[in-house]
Write a protein that holds these residues in place. Structure first.
Motif, mmCIF file in Angstrom:
data_model
loop_
_atom_site.group_PDB
_atom_site.id
_atom_site.type_symbol
_atom_site.label_atom_id
_atom_site.label_comp_id
_atom_site.label_asym_id
_atom_site.label_seq_id
_atom_site.Cartn_x
_atom_site.Cartn_y
_atom_site.Cartn_z
ATOM 1 N N TRP A 1 26.707 -23.886 -18.624
ATOM 2 C CA TRP A 1 25.703 -22.870 -18.351
ATOM 3 C C TRP A 1 24.591 -22.834 -19.409
ATOM 4 O O TRP A 1 23.579 -22.156 -19.246
ATOM 5 C CB TRP A 1 26.369 -21.488 -18.321
ATOM 6 C CG TRP A 1 27.401 -21.337 -19.405
ATOM 7 C CD1 TRP A 1 28.731 -21.505 -19.272
ATOM 8 C CD2 TRP A 1 27.162 -21.027 -20.786
ATOM 9 N NE1 TRP A 1 29.361 -21.324 -20.488
ATOM 10 C CE2 TRP A 1 28.408 -21.032 -21.433
ATOM 11 C CE3 TRP A 1 26.031 -20.749 -21.537
ATOM 12 C CZ2 TRP A 1 28.555 -20.767 -22.802
ATOM 13 C CZ3 TRP A 1 26.167 -20.488 -22.899
ATOM 14 C CH2 TRP A 1 27.418 -20.505 -23.511
ATOM 15 N N GLU B 1 22.012 -15.613 -12.718
ATOM 16 C CA GLU B 1 23.064 -14.605 -12.920
ATOM 17 C C GLU B 1 24.437 -15.260 -13.064
ATOM 18 O O GLU B 1 25.254 -14.847 -13.906
ATOM 19 C CB GLU B 1 23.074 -13.619 -11.766
ATOM 20 C CG GLU B 1 24.093 -12.496 -11.932
ATOM 21 C CD GLU B 1 24.114 -11.531 -10.754
ATOM 22 O OE1 GLU B 1 24.868 -10.541 -10.811
ATOM 23 O OE2 GLU B 1 23.375 -11.787 -9.768
ATOM 24 N N LYS B 2 24.696 -16.279 -12.269
ATOM 25 C CA LYS B 2 25.966 -16.992 -12.352
ATOM 26 C C LYS B 2 26.145 -17.604 -13.737
ATOM 27 O O LYS B 2 27.220 -17.518 -14.351
ATOM 28 C CB LYS B 2 26.016 -18.089 -11.284
ATOM 29 C CG LYS B 2 27.337 -18.848 -11.220
ATOM 30 C CD LYS B 2 27.315 -19.838 -10.057
ATOM 31 C CE LYS B 2 28.631 -20.596 -9.955
ATOM 32 N NZ LYS B 2 28.604 -21.559 -8.803
ATOM 33 N N ALA C 1 28.893 -15.006 -20.651
ATOM 34 C CA ALA C 1 29.565 -13.802 -21.143
ATOM 35 C C ALA C 1 31.080 -13.996 -21.175
ATOM 36 O O ALA C 1 31.754 -13.609 -22.138
ATOM 37 C CB ALA C 1 29.197 -12.605 -20.273
ATOM 38 N N SER C 2 31.616 -14.600 -20.127
ATOM 39 C CA SER C 2 33.054 -14.853 -20.076
ATOM 40 C C SER C 2 33.478 -15.833 -21.170
ATOM 41 O O SER C 2 34.497 -15.641 -21.833
ATOM 42 C CB SER C 2 33.419 -15.409 -18.695
ATOM 43 O OG SER C 2 34.789 -15.753 -18.640
ATOM 44 N N GLN D 1 24.701 -16.601 -16.544
ATOM 45 C CA GLN D 1 24.857 -15.529 -17.531
ATOM 46 C C GLN D 1 26.281 -14.981 -17.525
ATOM 47 O O GLN D 1 26.854 -14.680 -18.584
ATOM 48 C CB GLN D 1 23.860 -14.408 -17.265
ATOM 49 C CG GLN D 1 22.404 -14.779 -17.536
ATOM 50 C CD GLN D 1 22.086 -14.979 -19.013
ATOM 51 O OE1 GLN D 1 22.894 -14.658 -19.894
ATOM 52 N NE2 GLN D 1 20.904 -15.514 -19.299
ATOM 53 N N LYS D 2 26.872 -14.858 -16.350
ATOM 54 C CA LYS D 2 28.255 -14.380 -16.264
ATOM 55 C C LYS D 2 29.215 -15.390 -16.892
ATOM 56 O O LYS D 2 30.173 -15.008 -17.580
ATOM 57 C CB LYS D 2 28.633 -14.107 -14.818
ATOM 58 C CG LYS D 2 27.995 -12.850 -14.233
ATOM 59 C CD LYS D 2 28.447 -12.614 -12.791
ATOM 60 C CE LYS D 2 27.865 -11.323 -12.236
ATOM 61 N NZ LYS D 2 28.268 -11.085 -10.820
#
Length: 557
Positions: free
Chosen positions: A99, A125-126, A132-133, A128-129
């Motif tokens: 990502w 958005e995918k 974050a994970s 960014q998620k």
């Protein structure tokens, strides 16, 4: 377009014949992309990437899909661009950081043609998620790595200094670790962070202490700090460190430096490696007498600089294609007399010419230094990239297995021009006196370099005549040297105003007075003590369980 940094890609025409076909195609595509001036160049680059994907699907990596997506975006082939982005995020072979190109500060420039497409918000958005994970998992993993260990010592239980000393030397309560590889976020200054990557032996047992080898990367001018790293650091140029560390149960550590914060120049980042070591010692069972530094190019110069400036935590130093020179002050060659250096040089190295290495070898032999220079002919500066470099690594790891730090060596020599780096094992220069006339034996060692190697416009290596000094000496220095035996210390100083002598029970008989002579004058004689405050504060400065100073003698010259 931003150039994605791959160390050595542009330099290694000769080694491409030995690389895998996917790598050759992808490297060619990347160079064409960098040099492209219009869509013709971009199309040619994308065609090469797609050929590599088609012929070698099992070899596709995140860099390939990332650059293919950027190229497709430049060519306004939006369906293809988003297809490559989806395939990029679906990859799992690059340790879950696929990502990163979609969350970096370069997004607006690299994907500028995709930003208004209705598919962009979803893909962004995918990513960014996923980021974050990933970062949460990284924090959890770091917390697990750093749990337990030396911070559990309860010094309140020590009624005196001797008990505090025994609490430290007897500690063995380290915890098992859930993984073998850890990326550790490291604070550089204020809100600036970097990372170091720790690779533990597969059989790591917290009841056993392990050697540690720091690898310092080169090309510090072209690197940037990163708050995380992944297992890709264990391959490619570092593949043989990974192989032989596993065979010899050695913990590998990979710090990440940058142009501003590194181990060579400027000085702001020089603290990082000792501080990373201090952090690690709190959490895992490290053999304090078997901590080593190695590196390549700028990293090897960094390894040599720790030998010259801050050697106390380390047992030995190694380097491939070293420029043996301190960039931030004087290069005081005699400081090697307390330690060792294992150099790997090549005769086609633009970074440091073979004749200069020959001159240094003569000097090292003359001063009776523990110094090895292993010369490999017919190889360029980027020697570690080649498979033919492998025979060096068993020699390095044999040296690691057999070599131990001796911080209590009965003779010592230390020279510095900055009291920030005034300590070496059991002596410390607290204040310099550079106005005073140096002692007759306090003389600089230097030599001339008459030829330098460089690449011309045809990428041919040529020798150029020059006349430069090997070392710079921007400031005046001070020196302390001496020995001890049977509780008696004899020291000599030059251009020094104040020193400290540190005492360990491994050096003296604690039941008898210690006498110190400086420049032939008796300065003090008293019985050493177990100074609880000194023991605890000194230990917390280093978390070293084997070198614990129980007393100190400060002496004004």
């Amino acid at each position: 377009m931003r150039k994605y940094l791959i160390i050595g890609i542009l330099l290694i025409a000769v080694c491409q014949s030995k690389a895998q076909s996917y790598a050759k195609l992808a490297d060619s595509a990347l160079r064409i992309m960098w040099n492209a001036k219009d869509t013709v160049g971009y199309r040619k680059s994308l065609n090469l990437y797609e050929k590599a994907f088609r012929l070698y699907p099992e070899k596709i990596n995140s860099l390939g899909f990332y650059k293919a997506a950027v190229l497709a975006g430049e060519l306004k082939d939006f369906d293809k661009a988003f297809d490559y982005l989806e395939r990029l995020l679906a990859l799992n072979k690059d340790i879950n950081t696929t990502w990163s190109s979609l969350t970096s500060r370069y997004v607006n420039s690299e994907y500028k043609n995709l930003l208004l497409d209705k598919r962009w918000p979803a893909i962004s958005e995918k990513a960014q998620k996923m980021k974050a994970s990933f970062l949460k998992a990284l924090r959890d993993k770091q917390e697990e790595f750093q749990s337990g260990g030396l911070n559990n010592i309860d010094f309140a239980k020590a009624k005196d200094g001797k008990q505090a000393y025994q609490l430290i030397t007897s500690f063995q309560d380290f915890q098992y670790k859930e993984a073998n590889n850890y990326s550790i976020k490291f604070r550089v200054i204020d809100s600036t962070y970097t990372s170091y990557f720790v690779s533990l032996p597969k059989s790591y047992n917290p009841k056993k202490s392990y050697p540690v080898l720091f690898f310092l990367h080169g090309a510090v001018q072209g690197n940037a700090l990163s708050e995380y790293q992944n297992e890709t650091i264990l391959g490619d140029w570092n593949r043989y460190y990974t192989k032989y560390a596993a065979l010899n149960d050695v913990i590998m550590v990979y710090p990440k430096g940058s142009k501003q914060y590194n181990w060579m120049n400027p000085d702001q980042g020089f603290f990082m490696v000792p501080s990373m070591l201090k952090e690690m010692k709190q959490s895992i069972n490290i053999d304090d007498d078997k901590v080593f530094i190695t590196g390549h190019s700028n990293g090897a110069t960094g390894s040599f600089s720790y030998l010259m400036k801050q050697q106390s935590p380390f047992a030995g130093f190694y380097g491939f294609n070293t420029q043996p020179k301190v960039r931030t002050g004087g290069t005081f060659i005699r400081n090697i007399l307390n330690r060792s250096y294992f150099n790997v040089s090549t005769d086609e190295d633009y970074y440091y010419p073979p004749e200069a290495n020959d001159s240094l070898n003569v000097i090292m032999k003359r001063i009776k230094a523990d110094y090895q220079d292993h010369r490999y002919n017919g190889w360029p500066h980027w020697f570690p990239q080649f498979d033919e470099s492998e025979p060096v690594y068993p020699m390095i790891f044999r040296d690691i297995v057999t070599r131990n730090r001796n911080a209590f060596k009965p003779t010592i020599y230390w020279e510095c021009d900055d009291v920030k780096y005034g300590k070496a094992d059991w002596v410390q220069i607290n204040q310099l006196d550079t106005i005073a006339k140096p002692a007759d034996w306090h003389q600089r060692i230097n030599f001339n370099i008459y030829k330098l190697l460089s690449y011309n416009k045809q990428d041919s290596l040529i020798a150029k005549d020059t006349l430069v000094k090997a070392f710079n000496f921007p400031r005046k220095s001070g020196v302390i040297k001496g020995s001890y035996q049977n509780n008696v210390f004899h020291l000599e100083t030059s251009s020094v105003k104040e020193i400290t002598v540190f005492i360990s029970p491994k050096m003296v008989d604690m039941g008898k007075p210690v006498t110190v002579f400086v420049n032939g004058v008796k300065k003090l004689s008293r019985k050493p003590i177990y100074n609880k405050e000194l023991i605890i504060s000194g230990f917390k400065d280093t978390y070293d369980r084997k070198v614990i100073w129980v007393d100190e003698f400060k002496i004004t010259i």
